[in-house]
Design a protein around this motif. Structure first.
Motif, short mmCIF file in Angstrom:
data_model
loop_
_atom_site.label_atom_id
_atom_site.label_comp_id
_atom_site.label_asym_id
_atom_site.label_seq_id
_atom_site.Cartn_x
_atom_site.Cartn_y
_atom_site.Cartn_z
N VAL A 155 0.83 -1.20 0.00
CA VAL A 155 0.00 0.00 0.00
C VAL A 155 0.87 1.25 0.00
O VAL A 155 0.66 2.17 -0.80
CB VAL A 155 -0.96 0.01 1.21
N VAL A 156 1.86 1.30 0.88
CA VAL A 156 2.72 2.49 0.96
C VAL A 156 3.46 2.71 -0.36
O VAL A 156 3.51 3.83 -0.88
CB VAL A 156 3.72 2.36 2.14
N LEU A 162 2.44 6.37 -7.12
CA LEU A 162 1.41 7.09 -7.86
C LEU A 162 1.67 8.59 -7.89
O LEU A 162 1.27 9.27 -8.85
CB LEU A 162 0.03 6.84 -7.24
N HIS A 163 2.31 9.09 -6.87
CA HIS A 163 2.47 10.53 -6.73
C HIS A 163 3.89 11.05 -6.87
O HIS A 163 4.08 12.25 -7.10
CB HIS A 163 1.92 10.97 -5.37
N GLU A 192 10.42 13.31 -6.28
CA GLU A 192 10.03 14.34 -7.25
C GLU A 192 8.55 14.15 -7.55
O GLU A 192 8.16 13.07 -8.01
CB GLU A 192 10.87 14.18 -8.51
N PRO A 193 7.71 15.16 -7.26
CA PRO A 193 6.28 15.00 -7.57
C PRO A 193 6.06 14.74 -9.06
O PRO A 193 6.72 15.35 -9.90
CB PRO A 193 5.68 16.35 -7.15
N LEU A 194 5.17 13.84 -9.35
CA LEU A 194 4.84 13.56 -10.74
C LEU A 194 3.88 14.62 -11.24
O LEU A 194 3.12 15.21 -10.47
CB LEU A 194 4.20 12.17 -10.87
N SER A 198 0.27 12.17 -14.52
CA SER A 198 0.76 10.87 -14.05
C SER A 198 -0.07 10.28 -12.93
O SER A 198 0.31 9.32 -12.33
CB SER A 198 2.20 11.01 -13.57
N GLN A 199 -1.24 10.89 -12.64
CA GLN A 199 -2.21 10.41 -11.64
C GLN A 199 -2.36 11.42 -10.55
O GLN A 199 -1.41 11.83 -9.94
CB GLN A 199 -1.82 9.06 -11.04
#
Length: 199
Positions: A155-156, A162-163, A192-194, A198-199
């Protein structure tokens, strides 16, 4: 009772390190999670979804092979144990079992220093002894929380990937052995934030 937080944190740290070091595997994990949740919000990830992340699971297991959170365990022999060469370990003796030594045994794991998630592909595990990979120990005293620990890590990692893109720092970590396997000075990957796409 020390298990369940420090061990899982160690396992997560090392798998993030390996995915940062191998961006091709990181991207494949990310795509697997995106495909699984393509029509849902990430907060809707459910227990049954975790079985639908085979490549992410392979990456976690390979990281646990290379960096088992508990590298050594002890067991008291409840009966005499005859070794293949005929020597006997007497009943009552306490034996130290090196999990990390088993996981790096080159007769079981070719190129044991290499991070290769495909070692845990269903085809590749058929002929391997179940005792060749024991990050949660084995037998009647194995970790009672191993299913929860694997679920927690999935989960983590799924929500993190995803982010964020996980990037490698320039320092190569050194193992710091203790009751729990850590890195000297900790592991400090960059994130690095997507982009919004990218969702």
């Amino acid at each position: 009772m020390f298990e369940g937080h420090d061990t899982t944190a160690s396992g997560l740290s090392w798998v993030l390190y390996h995915l940062a070091k191998h961006p091709e595997y990181q991207e494949r994990c990310r795509q697997e999670v995106q495909e699984l949740l393509k029509d849902r919000e990430p907060i809707e990830i459910e227990w049954d979804d975790l079985a639908q992340l085979p490549f992410l699971t392979m990456c976690i297991k390979e990281s646990l092979r290379l960096h088992p959170p508990v590298p050594v365990i002890s067991r008291c022999c409840t009966q005499d144990i005859v070794l293949p060469d005929g020597r006997v370990i007497p009943k009552g003796i306490v034996c130290l079992i090196s999990i990390i030594g088993i996981h790096y045994n080159p007769t079981v794991w070719p190129d044991p220093e290499v991070y290769d998630p495909f070692r845990f592909d269903q085809e590749n595990i058929k002929e391997r002894s179940p005792l060749a990979f024991i990050p949660f120990s084995a037998g009647p005293r194995n970790c009672i929380g191993q299913a929860f620990a694997m679920a927690e890590m999935k989960v983590v990692l799924a929500l993190t990937l995803l982010h964020f893109r996980i990037l490698l720092t320039h320092t190569e970590p050194r193992r710091k052995r203790g009751v729990i396997l850590h890195a000297e000075g900790g592991l400090w990957p960059w994130v690095e934030p997507l982009g919004a796409n990218s969702q």
